[in-house]
Structure formats: structure tokens, C-alpha cells
Design a protein around this motif. Structure first.
Motif, short mmCIF file in Angstrom:
data_model
loop_
_atom_site.label_atom_id
_atom_site.label_comp_id
_atom_site.label_asym_id
_atom_site.label_seq_id
_atom_site.Cartn_x
_atom_site.Cartn_y
_atom_site.Cartn_z
N ASP A 1 0.86 -1.19 0.00
CA ASP A 1 0.00 0.00 0.00
C ASP A 1 0.89 1.24 0.00
OD1 ASP A 1 -2.33 -1.55 0.24
OD2 ASP A 1 -1.98 -1.74 2.40
N LEU A 2 1.88 1.19 0.89
CA LEU A 2 2.81 2.32 1.02
C LEU A 2 4.16 1.92 0.44
CD1 LEU A 2 3.80 5.03 2.18
CD2 LEU A 2 4.18 3.87 4.36
N SER B 1 2.86 2.59 -9.26
CA SER B 1 1.81 3.54 -8.86
C SER B 1 0.42 3.02 -9.26
CB SER B 1 2.04 4.91 -9.49
OG SER B 1 1.82 4.86 -10.88
N LYS C 1 -0.84 2.80 -2.94
CA LYS C 1 -1.80 3.85 -2.58
C LYS C 1 -1.10 5.16 -2.25
CE LYS C 1 -5.46 0.81 -0.82
NZ LYS C 1 -4.77 -0.37 -0.21
N LEU C 2 0.18 5.04 -1.87
CA LEU C 2 0.89 6.25 -1.45
C LEU C 2 2.40 6.03 -1.55
CD1 LEU C 2 -0.17 8.43 1.54
CD2 LEU C 2 2.26 7.93 1.21
N LYS D 1 7.24 12.57 -8.28
CA LYS D 1 5.96 13.17 -8.69
C LYS D 1 5.84 13.20 -10.20
CE LYS D 1 4.71 16.11 -4.79
NZ LYS D 1 4.74 17.49 -4.23
N VAL E 1 -1.20 8.95 -7.62
CA VAL E 1 -1.37 8.79 -6.17
C VAL E 1 -0.52 9.83 -5.48
CG1 VAL E 1 -1.86 6.30 -6.25
CG2 VAL E 1 0.50 7.10 -6.13
N PRO E 2 -0.86 10.14 -4.22
CA PRO E 2 -0.08 11.16 -3.51
C PRO E 2 1.37 10.72 -3.24
CG PRO E 2 -1.74 10.19 -2.07
CD PRO E 2 -2.00 9.66 -3.44
N VAL E 3 2.25 11.69 -3.20
CA VAL E 3 3.66 11.44 -2.87
C VAL E 3 4.01 12.32 -1.68
CG1 VAL E 3 6.03 11.45 -3.71
CG2 VAL E 3 4.14 11.05 -5.32
N GLU E 4 4.44 11.70 -0.59
CA GLU E 4 4.82 12.48 0.59
C GLU E 4 6.33 12.43 0.80
OE1 GLU E 4 2.48 11.41 3.97
OE2 GLU E 4 0.58 11.85 2.95
N ILE F 1 1.88 6.94 9.19
CA ILE F 1 1.14 7.05 7.93
C ILE F 1 0.12 5.91 7.81
CG2 ILE F 1 1.33 6.93 5.41
CD1 ILE F 1 4.06 8.30 5.67
N GLU G 1 -3.76 6.47 7.27
CA GLU G 1 -4.41 6.05 6.04
C GLU G 1 -5.19 4.75 6.21
OE1 GLU G 1 -4.11 7.76 3.06
OE2 GLU G 1 -3.02 9.33 4.15
#
Ligand SMILES: Cc1ncc(C[n+]2csc(CCOP(=O)(O)OP(=O)(O)O)c2C)c(N)n1
Ligand SMILES: Cc1ncc(C[n+]2csc(CCOP(=O)(O)OP(=O)(O)O)c2C)c(N)n1
Ligand code: SF4
Ligand code: SF4
Ligand code: SF4
Ligand code: SF4
Ligand code: SF4
Ligand code: SF4
Ligand SMILES: [Mg+2]
Ligand SMILES: [Mg+2]
Lengths: 71, 246, 346, 181, 346, 246, 71, 181
Positions: free
Chosen positions: C241-242, C288, C292-293, C309, C316-319, C340, C344
Motif C-alpha cells: 500500500d505504502l 503507482s 496507494k501512497l 511526482k 497517487v499522492p507522494v509524501e 502514515i 491512512e
């Protein structure tokens, strides 16, 4: 007295007159009747018979316009 | 009939881009004649500067490398260390060698790098349109010393031959000029001596050649030669500053 | 063996017998190793007067067709930027090592990854790229040095190995490699023109058309490299997921964190870019589709995250998690992951 | 098994070589080892430290903020690292330069008057070997005998008498640990 | 008045009375202008021995709290990277001008925008940014010089003006500006410690914690600048299907193309980033809600396009048109627009 | 009772980070004493190098600027040109000044920049762990000349005092040492003379001070002083190389 | 003959022994019974009465450990 | 109205100042003007050119590949720019250095033996002024009288005799255009 024969690569001449100034025998002058493709009146020999073949003109020429031969 | 003067083999057929009467052309020819006479054309690797001689790679008929502004001595070091048997020269102007390239030239000399440097001092930045050089004479007007170079603002003209002669690594250092036939012949002799120094692996060799820039001096080619003689030579005395024996 | 020494030994194995450099912590052991070794094997070691001189000596030495290298760090690499731009334009093969430290300015000598932009975007002027490799172990310091020279010759491009200072300083046991040295065309080299026309190494192109043409040629080469040389290591990403993204030493630390968290039953994976340029964007794009992240973990304030990015392109978001000066350790990465996951609901 | 131990002290006290010695010994014993110096803070006169990780299979992370064990040769290092030690961790200190007790009660502190012992050998530089001997005797991360076997290899190039003094110092540390810990 | 002279005059109007630089085409007129003007108004002009010396003279002069500047191009800017990193870390206000030319290497002296990455990503080492302004007319060369010094003082950050060589060389009539010089705190300057504790200008941070702390402080400042100083000019974007993005002189050329194409009834608009860093991403994001396609037009092989993609974040496609050496002219941009409109059926 | 020796005001209370017996400490004290005695502390702006003296800004009790490696003379130029009435000094090691900073120091001297340079020559790179410097003596073992510096590979040690004395812009150039009380007193006198030169606006002043690096020389502090005396001074003669009159 | 009074800032002492070597009257020695927080046996006066206050020790001390007063 | 004219020739022929003169004259006449030199290719001995754009309102693009008018002083420039000229464009040439006719039939070529005329003034440097005079007389982009009024302003600092010779040369050009074009 030594005699020199001159040949000019006139397209390379930029009319800087250094050769004229240093020629001991006043052999050289710019040719006012001709403009080379670079837009200059190139060098010419006004009295070639006077040339002693010393090569000073060629020595002074930054653009190797002049080739000198001597007997 | 024997040939007194003709274009040397070590120059290509390219027409020089230099301004009318610019003595860069004379110096190119002299160096090329020395390479011809020593039969080194095929062993030679030349490094050009950034300056009006930046296009020298088009004119010298041997392997050539275009260096970044002022870095020719470092580039030459890289070449010479890997090809110690080849003849390696740099051709540099006064902005290139004495300003931005001061660190590289002093250290090449200190290391006694076995290379030959042709240093063309015309007391100005020719290529970029006539700015002040470290060699610009006191009072000389340039585009960045419009009221004449002043000591207060810009200090004193650097004398590279004298400075580099200080270094133990310098084997041959001379200053010559190309303002008349006699000096031109002397210049040629010095260039040949410098190359011999390299051939004999004696160390760093440099010939500082006083040259003209009619365009940026705002003079005719003939006036420029006069200025060289009357103003430059008195401040930059000609002669050999270092000749290392065996 | 120290990482820096392993890298130096790798370079020697690759047939690099010329080193030009100026000392700087934490890269100096590379120069010192060469200074000890070369005299015995006929190599050329020159301690240059500056990084500027060093990179230009490399320019000259590389022009002769020899395998040559230099190494530095932080401020020293900045000073080499003009030279690197010249070498890239002249298409000279060589190895440039950045054993990186923390900046900006004089900064400190702690490990850092804050030269990522400089290395991947070209810190010098003009449109050019260099190939950038990021090792994660002392073994790879040696292996990538060997790889670097082959890539440099194949594409006639300067290759950079970027390693955090820690990697250069740490010791690990390594397996010595024998390297196969492919031979590449050297007819372009300036070695004296006996029996051929003169060669010219040049970067000046005054005519607009000529300059444009040169840039197009380089650009095409870069596209070829992008097509062929992207490298990455994927770890437990299939069901993740991550997905963490980290390179170099950081990737190793993240791996530990990932393993720890997996034990807690969290679906976490790791992508480790091995080539920073070209950046392995396809790998990330593919992942991706399922992830999920993404979490970019860097020893800087956030640089590689831009490439992630660009690869993810909004899917999906990128932190980001990173710090500088202090290297994030496994324990804190683990905490971050759990935070996280918690948030999430992974 | 994956053990991590931190060595810390003044620049000149030989903490880095202490770690390197352990690294080589452990390598000799066929382990995976990584040695990471804090070259960072190691300015002249500053404090130095290094982290040694010893494992049976490949080492995942050579870094940690919370080692299980620490060997500290001076007070600043104790103040800095005691709080970071794992619970139930062990910290070995040079009681000549560390004038305080442990603050935490969930760790074990082992003391050793290194400078006093070292002065016996007339050479303060062996202090680190004394500590290492005691440390190995106590923890058995690498067997004392095994370590002794690798002395020559590790000190190769050094003069025999140097090697000997170091061996003696090492054994003095072993001895001290047997007696007092 | 030439663009370079307008810029120099603007700097003088902003109270900049110190110039340190090394000549390079096409920036030299700035130095030459100062060399003529300063002696008459008590300014300080020093022709440095190199770009390295110049940027470090700026470092020293800026440390005294004075308004100072330097200018260069291509290779010269690369040589300044170490110094710029130092100045950014030390938070010294100053103006750095890049009258840019084509690279890489010595390249040519044609106008180019190929130093975009170097300027916006930090060509130097470490995590830092400088504020980058891109003028598009001779008038703006003057106006932005005035603006630059105010921003530099407000945020204690080096500001770069990046202008294509053409802009520096061309002449246009301008309206002279009177500049209001706000005064900012200078208590940090090193001017001799009479009556106060000594001031220290420093970029060294050996302790990891200290280094991290410095980077966080800088990072926070950069975020503040991002929040306050993004600037862009929007032209006919409201109903545009196709939106061109271009900066500097290129934006002006694109404007002409946009007007020409509008006459043909095509819905085309233009976004012109004025600050390249911070990049005006919100403006672009907003427009991406209505636009169908972005076209990045640059005088390089594609650099700003990354910032556009990061802003658009996958919402709509972003394409690129650019060349280097030769500046795209209105006619060819028009052709390109029509080609796309044709293809997309706009 | 009168005080013979105590810590000068121009130094802070910070403890030096230098190694035991490193003479950087002595040189710091001498410079600080001169600043005290000339009552210049509040007018002084000092520039530190990158080298072991990188932290000098913590020690000198006046405004201080940390410069990039080798660039102190350029930084000092920027400061002095804007604050001509202040006293500006740089403190630089031999790697900083004679290697990477060669261009900047030669040009600061050529321009006659009115600054004072304290040049600490310990023939090695101290901070980075003992690499060769341009000043490293022939045969000297360092981490980058592990078999001893050889002329073939690294050339000759540079003599900065002699080199810079060549420049017309140099107003005061001296070389001293800190190996014994007498030389320490002479060093102090030279430093004061250099600062006076600046106060009198005569131009560029530099004192090259032969110093020790016990740590990287692998010697005790006392052995290091002996080496300075027996090996360094013979190659680097002490004395005044340039003293410009009015 | 002049008399000197010495005071030491022993925490700054690094036991380099330069002062000891150059003291003309053998006044100084390291204090083997004490270790300062930097881990050194600091300087001490073994026979202070012999001190003539010449200040040479302070002149040689790189770390300004010694303060000298003279009558 | 937005006109663009290109001036091209050798480095030394004063093409850049020709463009600058026109720029100043047009500014004087209250127009928007931009002058863009091709400093690019302008190396020593190389060819130089500049593009002048004159408009009534703000100039959108100071660049173009296809100007409506060109004034060329040498053959290489003609070869380079003739193909790029807009249809129905005008090209003025120095017939002393340009030894060929126009290739395109959709443009007008106007000839002028500049060097011959210039030699009359004993000073080849005025060639550019002759061309400019002829060009303005023909195109009226800026009125001849207006141009004359700005001579002093434009040549400020120059010696009166210089200014005069240039004026004379300028008028000679005007005259030639009246007679021959
Ligand atoms: C790094 C860098 N800085 C500046 C320049 C611009 N530049 C080119 S040549 C030159 C100086 C030329 O003068 P000189 O070396 O004396 O040669 P000359 O033209 O007089 O023969 C300068 C400053 C450059 N190309 N690169
Ligand atoms: C641009 C750059 N290159 C290299 C370094 C690494 N470096 C720091 S100090 C130093 C040399 C120090 O030697 P020296 O100047 O002689 O000072 P010392 O420590 O001997 O007093 C070097 C190479 C650096 N910090 N920055
Ligand atoms: S060879 Fe001598 S005489 Fe003949 S033209 Fe040349 S300089 Fe004159
Ligand atoms: S010297 Fe050469 S270039 Fe000059 S005029 Fe004579 S021939 Fe022509
Ligand atoms: S500018 Fe000067 S140096 Fe350059 S070619 Fe012309 S005359 Fe020669
Ligand atoms: S390393 Fe050398 S120079 Fe540096 S502090 Fe120690 S002894 Fe002094
Ligand atoms: S003052 Fe003189 S006598 Fe007294 S201790 Fe110091 S050196 Fe010895
Ligand atoms: S000289 Fe100073 S530091 Fe050295 S031993 Fe004496 S007092 Fe201590
Ligand atoms: Mg010159
Ligand atoms: Mg040193």
C-alpha cells in the motif's frame, strides 16, 4: 644583387599595410582598383623589379598573403 | 630560385579571423614554423585559450583541444602527464593566463610541468571588446577603465615573466615582441628554445610575446606597432628571465 | 575496507590509471589510496591546486582517450560545474565522484543527499546531463566504479558516483571483482596526428545552427541513455500500500524499516533508484498502479520527490520524509511508516 | 544475531581504532561487520565515536540512534550517549575521566580506571586496548582467544614490541573484567 | 538604451553603489556602464580577476550591509556556484545577473534559457534557493533591478535576474523610474563592533543538530517566499483551450503569436512566469481547470516544462516546443500552435 | 606587581580546538595582542580561512567573516573597498592561500589591496588530515605523498613571500617563525608592521609565519619545533622581502 | 633579582610541554596527579620560588594557560 | 504600422551603428523602436547584422526571421538573407561588393556603389551613412529632414567635422536614391 619574386594570396589580404611599411625598397602598395571578397583593397607590387627577395614583407604579414622566392 | 617565405605546413589553409594587422597572426606563423622545423607536427597537441585565439584549433594543423577560459595549463597538464613523449603547448592571452588563469599558470610553473606556453600579451581583452586586463598599462583607456587605468582602483600591471621566473619549476622564461623584423626573429628563436626545453624534459617553458590589438586600442595597425614599441616595451622589458642549465 | 578505498580499487580494476583531485572530507581517502597505489602500478596521481584545475586536468587527460577520474565533495563539486559542462559537451568519458556532505555553504561534513538536484539537473550551464549512480554498500562502491567506466566509454559521457559521506567512511567486507574491460572506439582522441588527420576536442559553436545541432545530438544521446540505462531495485512492492523511495545508504536504512514493519503485518515496500539520472520513472509509474501512497525518504529537504511526482504524474499522492545533518535511522523511519499507516488505515 | 556497539571519547583516545580492531576481529571470526565513524563531529580536540555492527547475515542498516552497548572514555560522551542507550543496555566507562554514576536505572554501567591501568604500561595510548579486552571478556561478542589470534594480522606492519604492549594491555583489561565485573 | 545599461541604471537607482565582476559576452555592458558611471557618483567598481573572485568579493561587500551586485553569463555563472551557495547560506542580500547565452561548454553567445535548472534548482551544493526574476523588456530590465534589491533585503536572499542575451543587447525606449529604497535591518552586518558585540558571518556548522537547524530555518524562509512572492502575467487564458507558458523574451514572442492566432479565431492564451523561483504554480494549476493543453515554449531542450508538469500534476497534458542557438520566432510559434489546434481540433 | 602576560582582549574566552602544541594558538595570540596594542578591536573585520583555523571566528573578539576555501583575499577586498577606514585582515593556511587561493592572493597583492594577510605555513593540510600542500618540502611524507614529495611528480615547494614580493602592489612582505621566544617576538613585530602598513594606506601587506602541525607531522610538539627550525627555515629563509617606503 | 608570580588556567592546558622546555629556571612540570576535563595532566609549578617572571612560558604557550606577574 | 528592417555586412562596415542611427532617429520621431544586434555571429572578421523594429504602439516581438526590408553591404549577407525576405520585400545592396542580381523575382533589389561614393569622401567609414540616406529617402520610414535634425543629438561628443562628413555622406545617399531609384 639578389632578386626576389613575389606571389600574393590576395583573398587573404586585409590591407593592414605592415608589409608596405617595412619593405626596404618600396616594392609594395595596395591595389586601389580591386576589392577582394573581404572588402579590402589587397596588396600588390608596384615595382616588382626592385624586389631583393629579403622576405621582410612576409615576415611582417599577419595573414601569410605573401610568398617570396629569391634567386 | 629558393623559397624565402611561405605558409608553414603546421598551419591549415583556413583564413584567420583576426582583425587587419593583428599580430596574433604573426605569432601563429612563428609557432607553426618552429613546429615544422623541429618536425613535431604529428607529435604535437595544442591547447587553445578563450580569447581571440579561441579558434586556433582551426588554424594549427595538429591535434588541438579548446580549453575553458584560463584553464589551458591544467588541460595541458592532463594531456602531458598521460602522453609525456608528445609535444604539448598552450596558446593564451593576457586575460586568459594572467587574470582568470593565474592559479593554473603559477602552479603549472611551480610543478615544473613539462609544457610550453605561448603567452600573448596585448594589454587588453580583445575578444570581448576591449576591457581592462591585469596587464593593461597605467593610464590606458579601456571599456572598463574608461578614464584610464588608475593605481588606486586597479593596482599595477602584472609582470608575468618576472613573476613566473621566481618558481624553481620554471626552466625557460622569456619576453619578446613582434613589432619589427628583428624582434620577430628573436621571438621565433625564443619559441624554439622553449620547445627544446620541453623536448629535453627540463620543465616549464613560457614565452611572453608583446602583441597588438589595433581594434580595441582604436589605432591603425602601424600606430599599434608604435605603441607597442614606445609604451609597452619600456614597462615590459624584453629578454630571457630564466634559462635553466642542465 | 573503507568505502572510499573500495571505490578507488574498483576504478583501478576498471583500468583507470590516472587520478586528478584536490582533497576534501569525506572524499580524501580516494586520493590517498591512489597516491599509495599508483606509484607501484605505473598510474598517474596528481594533486591539483584546486578542484577547478582538477576537473580541467581530467578534461585534458580524458581527451587522450585514457580512463581518468576525480573525486570531491560539496563545495568542491560546485567548483567543478563549469568543467563538467565542458566535459559533457565535448563528450569525454570520465568518472566524477561526489562523496557528499551537508550544505549549503561550508556546511558540515555529515553525510547528505542535498546535491541531488545539482547532479541530476546539471549544476552547470547549458542543456546537458551526466549519468549518476548511487551505491548503497561498500561492495557497490567498488562494483559501480567498474560499471561507471564502462558506461562512460559506451556513451562518451561523464559519469558521477554519488555516495553519502558515511558510505565512503564505513568499512564492510567485500568480494574483490575481476573486471572485463570492453574496448571502445578511441579514434577521436587527441594523441598526436601521426598517420591521420588532426583531431579536435572543442565545445565552441558560434554559429546558431551549429550550436542547435550540437544540442540536438546530445539530446538524442540522452534519450538513448534514458531508454537503455535506467536502473532500480524493487523490494516487496507487489502488494504494498505504502511504497518508500530512497537511494544510496538511505535505501538500506529504509529496507530495515520495511522489514521491521512487515513483521507488524503492514504492506510496505521500497523502490531504490540506482541510476539517479536517468531516473527509473517507468518502474515507479508501474508500481503507482497498485500502490496507494509513495513516501520519498531523503537526507535533504526534498529533492528526489520531484522526480517521483513527475513519474507518478498525479496518480497517487507522494509524501516526503527527510532531514539533513542527521541521517534518519531505522527506528524513526519505522515510526513514520506506522504513523502514515495509522492515518491512512493501511 | 545483530549487535551494535558504540565507542566514544576524545579525538586522541583511539576510539576509532578500538572499533576498527573489533571490526577486524569479528571479520576474522567470519561475521558480517560494518564500522561507521562519526567523522562528522571529529574536529581537532572534539569528541570522536564510531558504531560497529556485527551480524551473522547481511547487515540491513549500519546506523542506529539507540545502540545496545556503548564504551565511553570521557564525560561528555557519557552525557551524550547514556540517554540513547537501549533499555537493559550496557555502558562501559573510563572511571578516571567519568566522575559520575549512571542516571538511568534500566542500564548496566561497568567502570574501569583506564588511565591508572594504562600508566602501568608507561604508554597512555594503550588505554583503548585495555577497555577492549575488558569489554570482550564481558560480552563475548568475539572470543578473547579469537581476538588474540588476529592481533598480528590487525597490527601488521607495526613493531613487535608495540604489538606486545598492546596484547599485554588487552589482557590486563580481560583480567580486570574477570576480577571486578 | 541597451537592456544591459537599463539594468545597470536600475541597480544604481536602487542604491547599489558596488559592482564586482568579470567581463563576459553578452553581459559586459553592465560592467562597462558601472565603470563609466561610478567614478562620478562615488560608487565602487572592481573588475575581479575571475568570476570566483567576483562572487566572493560580493560575499564580502554584502557582509558590510551594502547593496552590491555582479553579472555574468553561462560559464561564468557556473564558476560562481560555490559562492552562491555560501551567500545563500549566510543569508546575504545581493543581486546576481545572468545575461544568458547558449551552452553547454563554451557553447556560443546566442541567447538561451538553458540555465533554467541551474537557476531554479540551485546549481551549487546543498539545499538552498535563490529568488529568480525574468524580465521581458528593456523597461523591465530596469524595473526588476530595483525590485530585486528590495526583495533581496526583505528576505536576506541572493536574487538573480535571468535575461536572454538578446534582452541585454537590444535597445528600446524606457521610462526612467525613481526608486523608493525601504530601509531594512542591518544590525547583522560586519562593520566593526564599535559599541556592540561582534557580528559573525559564517556558513560552517559542524554539529549535525546545528546543521539541521540551519537548513530548517532556510527552508521555512523559502516557504514564506513561496507563499508571498510568486509572480506571473496571464494573457487571454480565461477561455483558452491551449495555453502557452513562456518566460522572458520568449514570452513576448509568444504573445505576438497568440495575438496572431486569436485573429484566426483560435482560443489560445499565455502564462508568463515572472518569478522562475518561486514558480507561479497556483496560477498554472487554476488555469489547468479550464485549459485542455499546455505548451511550454523555451529557448532550450525542455526545462521549465518540469515545473509546469509539477503544477498541473497530471490534470492535462503538457507539451514542449523549443530550440537553442536559434530563438524561435513568432512565425514558427504560430505554425506550431496551428498544428496543435489542428490535431486537437481546438 | 605588573602583569607580564595575560590573555588579550581581542580574543574571546573560547578554548582553542587546536591540537596540543599547535602553534596556530601562538599566532592567534600575537595577532590579538597587536590589535589590542593598536586599539583596533572595534575597527577590525577579520576573515577566516577554511583550514584548522576555520573556527577563528569563535576566537577573535571582533567582527569576523568565514570565507570559502582560498577566497579570503577576495572577501577581504569586498569588505575593504566598502569600509576603507576599517582594519581588515585575513588569516590563511598554506593550502588555503598557496594552493586553491593562489589566484586570489596574487591578484589582491597586484591590485595593492590595502589589507593585511596572516599566512600560516605549516607545509601540510592540517584540517583534512595531512595531505600534501604546495609548501610541503621535498621528501616530506604526507597522506598524498606517502613516499615523500618528489620533484618529478609534484614539483617544487612554492615560496609565497618571494613570489608576492615581485608585485608592485605589495607594500610589506615578511617571513617569520614561531619556533622560539626570539622568533615569536620578531613575528609580533612583523604583524604590527603589516597592520601599520594598512593604516598608512600603503597597500598590500602579508606576514608568512612558519608554523607546526605536530599531529600530521607525527611528532611531539617539541620535535615539531625542532623540525621547523632544522628543515623549514633553511628552505624558507626568514626576513623582510618587501618594505615600501613613502 | 626579579620575582614572578604565576597563575594557571589549567582546564585549557593540553600538556604540550612547550612552556616547560623553554622555562630558563625549571619552574614548571606537568601535574601527574590530576587529569583535567580534556584528559590531560595539566601544567603546574614545581618550584614557584625560582620563577623570575620572564614570561617566556606564557610566550610559548599556544593555549594561554599561563598568566605571569612580576614584581 | 510595424516595420522591420535588417542591416547586414562585415564586422567593420558599421552595420550596427547604421541600425542604431535609424533607431535614434525613429525614437526622435516618437516611435516605439527596438534594435537587436546579431552579436551572436559577430566574431572578429565575421559578418554582423542587426534588426530594427519600428512601430506606432508597443512592439510585440523584436525578433523575426522574415523581415520586410534588408540593407546588405556584402555578398555573404545577400546569400544569407535574400531567401528569408518577405514576398514583395525590398533589399538594398552595395553593388561594389555584391556582384550578382537578385535570385527571387518577388522582391525588389536596389543597388548602390557605396565604396565608389565613399571614396569621394576620402573616408570609407561613411559608407553606411550613404546607404542609410538612400534607404530613408526611398522608404520614408523616418523623414530625411527629421533624421537630419537628430544628427547632432545622435553624434553628440563627436567632432563637428566628423558630423559634417557624415551628414554630407547621408545626403549623397539621399541624392543618389532620388536620381537612380
Ligand atoms: C569563464 C569565462 N569567463 C569569461 C569569459 C569571457 N571572455 C572570453 S575571452 C575573454 C578575455 C580575452 O582576453 P585575452 O585573454 O587577453 O585574449 P585576447 O582576446 O586579448 O587575445 C573573456 C573575459 C569566458 N568565455 N569564460
Ligand atoms: C572548495 C574546497 N575544497 C577543499 C576543501 C577541503 N579542505 C578544507 S581545509 C583544507 C586545507 C587545509 O590546509 P591549510 O590551508 O594548510 O590549513 P591548515 O589546516 O594546515 O592550517 C582543505 C583542502 C574545502 N573545504 N573546500
Ligand atoms: S621581399 Fe623584401 S624587397 Fe621584396 S617586397 Fe618583400 S620586403 Fe620588399
Ligand atoms: S601585411 Fe599582409 S595583410 Fe597586411 S597589407 Fe600586407 S599583405 Fe595584406
Ligand atoms: S580584437 Fe584585437 S586581438 Fe582580437 S583579433 Fe582584433 S585586433 Fe586582434
Ligand atoms: S591538525 Fe595540525 S594544524 Fe591542525 S590543529 Fe592539529 S596540529 Fe594544528
Ligand atoms: S615566567 Fe619565566 S621563569 Fe617563570 S615560569 Fe615562566 S618561563 Fe619560567
Ligand atoms: S605550553 Fe601551555 S598548554 Fe602547553 S603544557 Fe604549558 S601550559 Fe600547558
Ligand atoms: Mg589580451
Ligand atoms: Mg597548512
Amino acid at each position: 644583387m639578389a632578386k626576389g619574386r613575389l606571389s600574393f594570396h590576395i583573398e587573404f589580404c586585409k590591407a593592414c599595410e605592415l608589409c608596405i611599411e617595412f619593405c626596404p625598397d618600396g616594392v609594395l602598395a595596395l591595389d586601389k582598383d580591386y576589392i577582394n571578397t573581404s572588402g579590402y583593397h589587397p596588396i600588390s607590387a608596384i615595382n616588382p623589379e626592385k624586389c631583393n627577395g629579403c622576405g621582410i614583407c612576409a615576415l611582417m604579414c599577419p595573414d601569410m598573403v605573401i610568398e617570396v622566392e629569391r634567386e | 630560385m629558393r623559397i624565402v617565405a611561405k605558409r608553414p605546413h603546421s598551419l591549415t589553409e583556413e583564413k584567420f579571423h583576426y582583425c587587419p594587422g593583428c599580430t596574433h597572426g604573426i605569432i601563429h606563423r612563428l609557432l607553426a614554423e618552429c613546429i615544422d622545423e623541429l618536425e613535431l607536427r604529428e607529435e604535437t597537441i595544442g591547447i587553445c585559450p578563450v580569447g581571440c585565439a579561441v579558434l586556433a584549433y582551426k588554424y594549427f594543423n595538429c591535434d588541438m583541444i579548446e580549453a575553458a577560459h584560463g584553464r589551458a595549463p591544467a588541460v595541458a597538464t592532463g594531456v602531458k602527464r598521460l602522453l609525456p613523449e608528445n609535444m604539448v603547448f598552450t596558446y593564451q592571452g593576457d586575460g586568459d593566463l594572467a587574470s582568470i588563469g593565474m592559479g593554473e599558470i603559477v602552479h603549472a610553473s611551480a610543478r615544473g610541468e613539462n609544457i610550453t606556453v605561448i603567452f600573448v600579451n596585448n594589454t587588453i581583452y580583445g575578444m570581448t571588446g576591449g576591457q581592462m586586463a591585469p596587464t593593461t598599462l597605467i593610464g590606458q583607456k579601456t571599456s572598463t577603465s574608461p578614464y584610464g587605468r588608475s593605481v588606486e582602483q586597479a593596482g599595477y600591471p602584472v609582470k608575468m615573466a618576472e613573476l613566473l621566473a621566481q618558481n624553481e619549476g620554471s626552466a625557460y622564461i622569456a619576453r619578446t615582441a613582434v613589432n619589427n623584423p628583428a624582434n620577430i626573429m628573436r621571438t621565433k628563436r625564443s619559441i624554439k628554445k622553449a620547445i627544446n626545453t620541453q623536448q629535453n624534459k627540463k620543465g616549464f617553458s613560457l614565452v611572453e610575446i608583446l602583441s597588438t590589438c589595433p581594434t580595441n586600442w582604436g589605432m591603425s595597425p602601424l600606430e599599434a606597432l608604435k605603441r607597442l614599441e614606445n609604451e609597452m616595451i619600456p614597462y615590459y622589458p624584453l629578454g630571457e628571465y630564466k634559462v635553466k642549465g642542465d | 575496507m573503507k568505502g572510499n578505498e573500495a571505490l578507488a580499487e574498483g576504478a583501478i580494476k576498471a583500468g583507470c590509471l590516472a587520478y586528478f583531485g584536490y582533497p576534501i572530507t569525506p572524499s580524501s581517502e580516494i586520493a590517498e589510496y591512489m597516491a599509495r597505489k599508483y606509484p607501484k602500478i605505473g598510474g598517474t596521481f596528481v594533486q591539483a591546486e584546486s578542484e577547478l584545475a582538477a576537473i580541467n586536468m581530467v578534461y585534458g587527460a580524458a581527451s587522450t582517450g585514457a580512463r581518468v577520474m576525480t573525486a570531491s565533495s560539496g563545495p568542491g563539486i560546485s567548483l567543478k560545474q563549469e568543467g563538467i559542462s565542458f566535459i559533457a559537451e565535448a563528450e569525454l568519458p570520465c568518472l566524477i565522484v561526489n562523496v557528499s556532505r551537508g550544505g549549503p555553504g561550508l556546511g558540515g561534513i555529515q553525510p547528505a543527499q542535498s546535491d541531488y538536484f545539482q547532479a541530476t539537473r546539471g549544476g552547470g550551464h547549458g542543456d546537458y546531463h551526466i549519468l549518476v549512480l548511487a551505491p548503497a554498500s561498500v561492495q557497490e562502491m567498488m562494483d559501480y566504479a567498474i560499471l561507471a567506466f564502462d558506461l562512460a566509454d559506451r556513451y562518451r559521457i561523464p559519469v558521477m558516483i554519488m555516495a553519502e559521506g558515511t558510505l565512503g567512511q564505513m568499512m564492510e567486507p567485500i568480494i574483490e571483482r575481476e573486471s572485463v574491460i570492453n574496448d571502445y572506439d578511441r579514434s577521436w582522441a587527441t594523441t598526436g596526428c601521426k598517420g591521420r588527420d588532426p583531431n579536435i576536442i572543442n565545445t565552441l559553436h558560434l554559429l546558431p545552427e551549429e550550436l542547435e545541432n550540437r544540442n540536438i545530438i546530445l539530446h538524442d544521446k540522452y534519450n538513448l541513455i534514458k531508454a537503455k540505462e535506467k536502473r532500480a531495485e524493487l523490494f516487496m512492492v507487489d502488494d504494498a500500500d505504502l511504497v518508500l523511495v530512497a537511494f544510496g545508504l538511505m535505501s538500506r536504512i529504509c529496507k530495515k524499516a520495511v522489514m521491521d514493519v512487515r513483521e507488524k503485518g503492514k504492506k510496505v515496500g521500497l523502490i531504490r533508484p540506482i541510476t539517479l539520472w536517468p531516473f527509473p520513472d517507468e518502474d515507479i509509474r508501474k508500481v503507482s498502479d497498485t500502490a496507494k501512497l509513495f513516501l520519498s525518504v531523503e537526507i535533504n529537504m526534498g529533492q528526489m520527490i520531484e522526480d517521483i511526482k513527475l513519474a507518478v504524474n498525479g496518480q497517487v499522492p507522494v509524501e516526503f520524509y527527510g532531514r539533513i545533518g542527521l541521517t534518519p535511522n531505522p527506528e524513526e523511519i519505522t515510526q513514520e511508516i506506522l504513523k502514515i499507516a495509522e492515518r491512512e488505515g493501511f | 544475531m545483530e549487535e551494535q556497539v558504540l565507542f566514544a571519547g576524545f579525538g586522541g583516545q583511539g576510539v576509532l581504532s578500538m572499533g576498527q580492531f573489533l571490526t577486524h576481529a569479528a571479520l576474522g571470526a567470519g561475521k558480517h561487520v560494518s564500522w561507521v565513524p562519526s567523522y562528522g563531529a571529529e574536529m581537532r580536540g572534539g569528541t570522536a565515536n564510531c558504531l560497529v555492527t556485527i551480524a551473522d547475515e547481511e547487515i540491513s542498516s549500519p546506523l542506529t540512534e539507540n545502540p545496545k552497548m556503548a564504551v565511553v572514555l570521557n564525560r561528555p560522551s557519557l552525557d551524550k550517549f547514556e540517554p540513547k542507550l537501549q533499555a537493559n543496555g550496557t555502558i562501559v566507562v573510563n572511571s578516571n575521566l567519568v566522575d559520575r554514576e549512571a542516571i538511568r536505572d534500566d542500564i548496566t554501567m561497568l567502570k574501569l580506571p583506564v588511565n591508572d591501568l594504562a600508566s602501568r604500561f608507561g604508554n597512555p595510548r594503550v588505554a583503548n586496548m585495555i577497555l577492549l579486552g575488558a569489554y570482550l571478556e564481558k560480552t563475548k561478542i568475539v572470543g578473547v582467544e579469537e581476538a588474540l589470534n588476529h592481533f598480528e594480522a590487525i597490527f601488521q606492519g607495526k613493531k613487535p614490541e608495540i604489538i606486545n604492549t598492546n596484547k599485554k594491555a588487552f589482557l590486563a583489561g580481560v583480567e580486570y573484567a574477570r576480577q571486578n565485573w
